[in-house]
Scaffold this motif. Structure first.
Motif, PDB file in Angstrom:
ATOM      1  N   GLN A   1       0.863  -1.287   0.044  1.00 57.24           N
ATOM      2  CA  GLN A   1      -0.042  -0.038   0.228  1.00 57.24           C
ATOM      3  C   GLN A   1       0.945   1.190   0.104  1.00 57.24           C
TER       4      GLN A   1
ATOM      5  N   GLN B   1       4.378   0.499   0.101  1.00 58.39           N
ATOM      6  CA  GLN B   1       5.359  -0.019   1.294  1.00 58.39           C
ATOM      7  C   GLN B   1       4.603  -1.473   1.692  1.00 58.39           C
TER       8      GLN B   1
ATOM      9  N   ILE C   1       2.802  -4.095   3.251  1.00 54.12           N
ATOM     10  CA  ILE C   1       2.188  -4.133   4.502  1.00 54.12           C
ATOM     11  C   ILE C   1       1.745  -5.440   5.097  1.00 54.12           C
ATOM     12  N   ARG C   2       2.065  -6.625   3.988  1.00 48.26           N
ATOM     13  CA  ARG C   2       1.744  -7.748   4.397  1.00 48.26           C
ATOM     14  C   ARG C   2       2.188  -8.920   3.573  1.00 48.26           C
TER      15      ARG C   2
END
Lengths: 172, 117
Positions: free
Chosen positions: B37, B40, B42-43
């Motif tokens: 996102q 970046q 994020i998961r």
């Protein structure tokens, strides 16, 4: 060319391009990219290219994108930004390639316009919107679909230009 | 203006080269997908752990048998949902309204990560 005639020609082409820009969103675009379009509306730019002034062409291109986005309810969305950025750079490239003495035909000009348009759209999406260069992985698919539309546009522009005697901007 | 001139072949050649440069490697049986996102990560999602995963209140992902798709999104255009299943690095799922991308990394990228730690 008289200013009134020049203005009405730009207005006519803008209206045509704006409507095609809107209608082509109804043709399914088989790529998972927001704002991804075939690019058939760029045929009007190609028709206006021979003998057209750069400022007139840029006006036509941006007005077409604004009108198309306005009609489609996408004004000032990220997709709109992709569309305007793409068309401005594509017009610069196509205009340079259509200078008198430049050794290119309509197919080459149209393809080069499609490549730069797609590349700029992906650049805008990758660096300003999703901020990830992984988006460039879909560039090859963009190229295939964009070049189909580009060749169709070149053929449309060629037959139109033949009927009007080579250039829309001639004084007569 | 002519429809086709010899120099147009040069444009087609440039296009073919660009195409080959960017063409993704064939599917590689990758084991994870990265969710980005705003650029970046994020998961990271394990593709062989069948599950439903919520990404904030924006998306719901479904993972099954090495592939991932978006089943629910809060955006109006639903392009990410229509993208369907992906298990290939060549086809990322993109959600522009939420600025989210779901990308399966290429195998050699993973290998380089391992070498450089």
């Amino acid at each position: 060319m008289k200013i009134a005639k020049q203005l009405s020609l730009i207005a006519l082409l803008t209206a045509l391009g704006g409507v095609v820009h809107l209608l082509e969103t109804l043709i399914p675009f088989p790529l998972p990219v927001p704002g991804g379009r075939w690019g058939f509306s760029n045929a009007v730019i190609l028709i206006a290219l021979p003998g057209g002034k750069l400022s007139d062409l840029l006006l036509l291109g941006t007005a077409k994108s604004i009108l198309g986005a306005f009609l489609g309810g996408r004004l000032l969305t990220p997709m709109f930004l992709m569309s305007v950025g793409g068309i401005v750079i594509a017009i610069l490239v196509m205009w340079m390639m259509s200078r008198p003495g430049a050794p290119f035909g309509l197919i080459g000009i149209s393809l080069a316009g499609a490549i730069t348009n797609n590349a700029v759209q992906l650049f805008v999406a990758a660096f300003l919107i999703v901020r990830s260069t992984a988006l460039f992985l879909i560039f090859p698919y963009f190229l295939i679909l964009g070049s189909i539309a580009a060749v169709v546009n070149a053929i449309i522009a060629h037959s139109t230009l033949r009927k009007v005697g080579g250039s829309l901007w001639k004084e007569n | 203006m002519k429809l086709f001139r010899a120099f147009d072949l040069m444009v087609i050649l440039i296009m073919a080269i660009t195409f080959l440069l960017f063409f993704p490697a064939a599917s590689n049986g990758a084991e994870v997908a990265h969710v980005f996102q705003d650029g970046q990560m994020i998961r990271t999602v394990d593709l062989f752990l069948d599950s439903l995963i919520e990404i904030g209140d924006a998306l719901v992902l479904q993972v099954e048998k090495g592939a991932v798709r978006v089943v629910e999104a809060n955006c109006p255009d639903q392009i990410c949902v229509k993208t369907g299943w992906t298990s290939s690095p060549g086809i990322p799922i993109v959600c522009i309204p939420n600025r989210i991308m779901i990308v399966i990394p290429r195998k050699n990228d993973q290998a380089i990560d391992v070498i450089t730690g």
